[in-house]
Design an enzyme around this catalytic site. Structure first.
Site, short mmCIF file in Angstrom:
data_model
loop_
_atom_site.label_atom_id
_atom_site.label_comp_id
_atom_site.label_asym_id
_atom_site.label_seq_id
_atom_site.Cartn_x
_atom_site.Cartn_y
_atom_site.Cartn_z
N CYS A 1 0.77 -1.17 0.00
CA CYS A 1 -0.25 -0.09 -0.05
C CYS A 1 0.81 1.29 0.11
O CYS A 1 2.23 1.08 0.32
CB CYS A 1 -1.03 0.18 1.34
N GLY B 1 -0.72 0.18 -4.87
CA GLY B 1 -1.85 -0.59 -4.75
C GLY B 1 -3.07 0.27 -5.65
O GLY B 1 -3.03 1.58 -6.04
N GLY C 1 1.76 -1.98 5.37
CA GLY C 1 2.02 -3.01 6.17
C GLY C 1 1.37 -4.11 6.45
O GLY C 1 -0.07 -4.21 5.77
N TYR D 1 11.24 -4.93 -6.49
CA TYR D 1 10.20 -5.02 -7.28
C TYR D 1 9.44 -3.64 -6.75
O TYR D 1 8.76 -2.94 -7.69
CB TYR D 1 9.22 -6.13 -6.87
N SER E 1 9.05 -4.25 -14.96
CA SER E 1 9.87 -4.33 -13.74
C SER E 1 11.35 -4.99 -14.22
O SER E 1 12.23 -4.85 -13.40
CB SER E 1 9.16 -5.09 -12.63
N ASP F 1 13.76 -11.36 -15.64
CA ASP F 1 12.71 -10.87 -15.04
C ASP F 1 13.19 -10.60 -13.35
O ASP F 1 14.18 -11.10 -13.04
CB ASP F 1 11.60 -11.82 -15.04
N ASP F 2 12.19 -10.01 -12.76
CA ASP F 2 12.86 -9.61 -11.21
C ASP F 2 12.68 -10.93 -10.26
O ASP F 2 13.01 -11.19 -9.38
CB ASP F 2 11.99 -8.69 -10.58
#
Length: 484
Positions: A16, A42, A118, A257, A298, A360-361
């Protein structure tokens, strides 16, 4: 379902994002702009609460920030010189309007709105205890327990009540709160979730990432320290340390990420770290290939780092359409696959006949990786070598990242050779745990005093997991005892 053919469907979901500003004439509008910059954290819901000196005003909506908070009619209702906001991806609680933050309650000290990034690993336990004592919960979000704990405190001042509530929490949190008189911010004792302090026109700002400061032309002041509570009011800023100091262990996935590439996290450029990860990956696991192709978006910085270190050309072998929203449900498989190509499509002219290194991550369940490899083969790639710019994800997260159960994580079920066969690549390699630490300037991971929260790779959880049944890894037993 259509999501089975969406290359974004098997991603770790963002946590978030929070934003707050005190004393500015355009508080709500600035908060909306800040939330725009945090939209990557988010996309399910967004909300803003403002205070005009007499009343609190709240607007909470399902959907993207721009869908609602670009409307003049909505913004006109958010009066006042102070405001806080939140963008949400739910890890605790359903995606329904009553869970959209900021949450608000009237306490005997006045109004209190709070937004949270969190996850509280004892949130369910605290909630059950509160309900048994007669509390009436209006949401299914773990954030609501903070309102109840603050309201039930017998301390005389609000900030004393709030800090007393914080001392009952376990897990990861970055809070911004708004009262009749002040803006407050708090970060968990390990600093797992990020929170930064900024300044605009002499007014203080609290937010999750520096990119939210950049969009409004604000100045970055500093990171909020682990375990720190800040109180911002008409007299300025006060810093409080209500808990015993501990060494910081921020979440390593902010660099892998979650954070936007243009953000600065704990003094490090996220973009620069991701390029370093790619370069380190090239040193650890080179590939005999013709070109390097990122999985957008990403994987781009790491692919650049891999290409520069290896001397291979960098090319966009997968093109992403940024103007397509969520893939809608289609009646037949053939039409569903057309829907996929609306979002991602192979650049055949680049990859045909080439030996490619796909960057890719991360790999979560592996379903996305299968589709990416097949997409490259269908476009004529002669070889597909998959390289992942983070270590294998072997353990779930309980601190605000939406990860599957351990038995759904590909790297927890299969060894490297089996994973390579499963996704259909010619070779597969991950960045090592020490490699990701080298990417951030350390010689290696310190096993006795880890510099980051990295449990997804190591299984070493830094806090109690009170709400979790059983213990995910025997190594956690010692850590729980240490956490006390």
């Amino acid at each position: 379902m259509a999501d089975d053919f969406d290359l974004d469907a098997d991603r770790l979901r963002e946590e978030c994002g929070v934003f707050g500003i005190f004393g500015h004439v355009d508080a709500a509008a600035i908060t909306a702009l800040g939330l725009h910059a945090l939209q990557h954290r988010g996309q399910e819901a967004a909300g803003i609460v403002s205070f005009d000196g007499t009343r609190f005003h709240s607007e909470r909506r399902l959907g993207l920030v721009g869908d609602h908070f670009s409307k003049q009619s909505t913004m006109e209702g958010l009066m006042g010189r102070s405001a806080i906001g939140h963008v949400r991806y739910s890890t605790t609680g359903e995606t329904i309007l009553r869970n959209v933050q900021p949450l608000f309650a009237e306490l005997d000290t006045g109004g209190f709105a709070v937004a949270h990034n969190g996850n509280l690993t004892n949130g369910l336990t605290l909630r059950r205890g509160l309900v048994r004592q007669g509390a009436m919960c209006q949401s299914t979000s773990d954030t609501e327990v903070v309102l109840h704990l603050t309201a039930r405190s017998r301390r005389p001042r609000f900030i004393e009540r709030f800090t007393e509530a914080l001392n009952e929490l376990e897990g990861a949190y970055a809070f911004v709160g708004l009262t009749n008189h002040e803006l407050v911010g708090a970060r968990d004792p390990l600093g797992i979730r990020p929170l930064v302090l900024g300044e605009l026109d002499g007014c203080y700002i609290l937010t999750s990432e520096t990119c939210a400061l950049d969009i409004i032309g604000a100045r970055f002041v500093r990171d909020i320290e682990n375990g720190e509570v800040v109180v911002i009011n008409s007299r300025g800023l006060q810093s409080i340390k209500p808990s015993t100091p501990r060494e910081a262990r921020p979440c390593i996935f902010e660099y892998v990420y979650f954070a936007r590439p243009d953000s600065i996290v704990h003094g490090r450029s996220v973009y620069g770290v991701r390029k370093n990860m790619g370069a380190e990956l090239a040193r650890e696991s080179p590939a005999d290939a013709d070109l390097v192709v990122p999985v957008p978006d990403s994987g781009v910085p790491a692919a650049l780092g891999f290409a520069q270190e290896s001397g291979l050309p960098f090319e966009f072998g997968i093109i992403r359409n940024h103007y397509v929203g969520r893939t809608f449900i289609q009646p037949t498989q053939s039409v569903r696959e057309v829907g996929v190509r609306m979002k991602h499509n192979a650049n055949r002219g680049i990859v045909e006949g080439k030996r490619i290194v796909l960057i890719d991550d991360s790999i979560v369940r592996g379903t996305t990786s299968v589709k990416i490899v097949q997409m490259m083969r269908d476009a004529g790639a002669s070889e597909v070598h998959f390289r992942i710019s983070s270590p294998p994800i072997t353990h779930p997260d309980y601190y605000g990242i939406d990860t599957p159960d351990r038995d759904k994580l590909l790297a927890a079920r299969l060894n490297l050779e089996e994973m390579c066969a499963y996704i259909g690549a010619d070779s597969l390699a991950f960045l090592s745990v020490d490699g990701i630490y080298r990417s951030m300037g350390y010689a290696k991971r310190d096993p006795l005093r880890p510099q980051f929260t990295d449990h997804c790779f190591t299984g070493e959880y830094p806090t109690r997991l009170t709400d979790v049944d059983g213990v995910p890894d025997m190594r956690q037993l010692g850590l729980l005892a240490e956490a006390g």
